[in-house]
Write a protein that holds these residues in place. Structure first.
Motif, short mmCIF file in Angstrom:
data_model
loop_
_atom_site.label_atom_id
_atom_site.label_comp_id
_atom_site.label_asym_id
_atom_site.label_seq_id
_atom_site.Cartn_x
_atom_site.Cartn_y
_atom_site.Cartn_z
N HIS A 1 0.81 -1.22 0.00
CA HIS A 1 0.00 0.00 0.00
C HIS A 1 0.84 1.27 0.00
O HIS A 1 0.48 2.27 -0.63
N ASP A 2 1.99 1.24 0.69
CA ASP A 2 2.79 2.47 0.82
C ASP A 2 4.12 2.13 1.48
O ASP A 2 4.35 0.99 1.91
N HIS B 1 -1.61 -4.31 2.83
CA HIS B 1 -3.01 -3.96 3.08
C HIS B 1 -3.51 -4.60 4.37
O HIS B 1 -4.32 -4.00 5.09
N CYS C 1 3.08 2.64 -6.01
CA CYS C 1 2.19 1.60 -5.51
C CYS C 1 0.99 1.48 -6.43
O CYS C 1 0.50 2.47 -6.97
N ARG D 1 -2.62 1.05 -6.43
CA ARG D 1 -3.84 1.11 -5.62
C ARG D 1 -5.09 1.09 -6.49
O ARG D 1 -6.15 1.57 -6.09
N ALA E 1 -1.79 7.21 -6.42
CA ALA E 1 -0.64 7.04 -5.53
C ALA E 1 0.48 7.97 -6.01
O ALA E 1 0.49 8.41 -7.15
#
Length: 374
Positions: free
Chosen positions: A32-33, A96, A225, A227, A232
């Motif tokens: 996710h990041d 996630h 990323c 998403r 992102a």
């Protein structure tokens, strides 16, 4: 023949037939990041003084560890442990959920482990092909949001909205909001790139290639990323081919140009060294300002960066020093690693890189040397 849905959107060049697609067909998971970066330093006191001048806030400070955060809600974004030498110790990405951590661990036959109670959650520890430690974590205890600098109200030409008030941004530390990206160098660039795409589901926003060497493939990638339809950052990780496997710089978001510029004046007044800036990048569009911390690590303030969803295909461009910014001063010798104080280290690094079995050969060395003068 150019292909790609991005044509005419974010890059003058798209992919040629048969070039790297910039994404994996079936990644193990999609992170996710970024979560945080890890360092070792002998002097935590000096590290904390600089961190506060740069705009971080302390989460935890013990005799052996310093945790730093930005104003946004979430985890600490920099973890520094006391060590006998100064070194970069790795990257952590957020998954996630816990299931993704277990899925990735199973795919690599690696154990999962609980994180310290101060962070919470679970992690799996891996390493990329260049040996850089990579954690993937989930279930962290979120830190609450803190106050940050508010964006200014601007008058734009004929569009006037600020009346009978002035602009007086204070020369104080720019408040870091969050960790935006990290840039790494790898002597196994293509292998490492595919590892991040295949395992973490990252996707490429832009490829760069050494001047005159496009036929040999890319030598730098700006990777974001995936998403889905949720945008992102243009890049969460940037990866470049070079003679060593190492940290290059990391970037931290601040509110706007005024916060960045006034924060830079504050850092100058504290005696810290500006490496390069202020300017605006091409890949990612960020307004940037680069600084050296007391241990020589390169860190960046940035504002107004691009965000992409997963519909855009990679752009392609030559890798040149002049192509790193739309406006601003020329890239400095310190930033490019060509200054006298870096020369010996870089020469040793290049000789070592050429002797080892990797993707960095003599032709690639010639291409890299051309970057600084092109």
């Amino acid at each position: 023949m150019r292909i790609g849905a991005h044509a005419g959107v974010h890059s003058e060049q798209g992919a040629l037939r048969g070039e790297h697609p910039g994404r994996s067909r079936s990644p193990v998971i999609k992170v996710h990041d970024l979560a945080w970066l890890e360092f070792e330093k002998p002097d935590l006191a000096a590290a904390e003084i600089f961190a506060h001048a740069f705009g971080f806030q302390t989460v935890t400070r013990t005799a052996d560890e310093l945790q730093l955060r930005g104003a946004n809600a979430g985890a600490p974004c920099v973890l520094i442990r006391r060590g006998t030498q100064t070194r970069f110790r790795g990257i952590a990405f957020t998954a996630h959920d816990d299931l993704d951590v277990y899925t990735l661990a199973e795919a690599h036959g690696a154990p999962t482990s609980p994180l310290p109670k101060s962070l919470g959650g679970v992690s799996v520890q891996l390493a990329d092909p260049g040996g850089i430690p990579v954690k993937v974590v989930a279930g962290l205890h979120p830190l609450p949001e803190l106050p940050t600098q508010l964006p200014h109200e601007f008058n734009f030409g004929r569009q006037v909205s600020r009346i009978n008030t002035t602009q007086r941004p204070p020369r104080t530390a720019a408040v870091v909001q969050r960790l935006g990206h990290v840039v790494m160098q790898s002597s196994k660039y293509l292998e490492a790139l595919n590892w991040y795409l295949d395992n973490l589901g990252l996707i490429v926003s832009d490829f760069l290639y050494f001047p005159g060497q496009r036929g040999r493939g890319p030598t730098m990638s700006f990777i974001r990323c995936d998403r889905g339809s949720v945008p992102a950052d243009h890049h969460t990780l940037a990866l470049a081919l070079g003679p060593a496997n190492r940290y290059v710089h990391s970037a931290y978001q601040v509110t706007d140009l005024d916060a960045l510029a006034a924060g830079g004046e504050y850092l100058c007044a504290q005696g810290y060294f500006r490496s390069w800036g202020i300017g605006r990048h091409i890949q990612g569009s960020q307004i940037f300002d680069y600084w050296r911390d007391p241990d020589g690590f390169l860190v960046e303030h940035f504002a107004d960066g691009d965000v992409f969803d997963n519909s855009l295909e990679p752009g392609w461009a030559p890798f040149t020093a002049s192509g790193l910014a739309q406006w601003g001063p020329p890239a400095t010798a310190d930033f490019l690693g060509t200054s006298p104080k870096h020369a010996r280290h870089e020469v040793v690094s290049m000789i070592t890189g050429l002797r080892e079995k990797n993707e960095f050969d003599v032709k690639r060395l010639i291409g890299l040397l051309k970057v600084a003068t092109s």
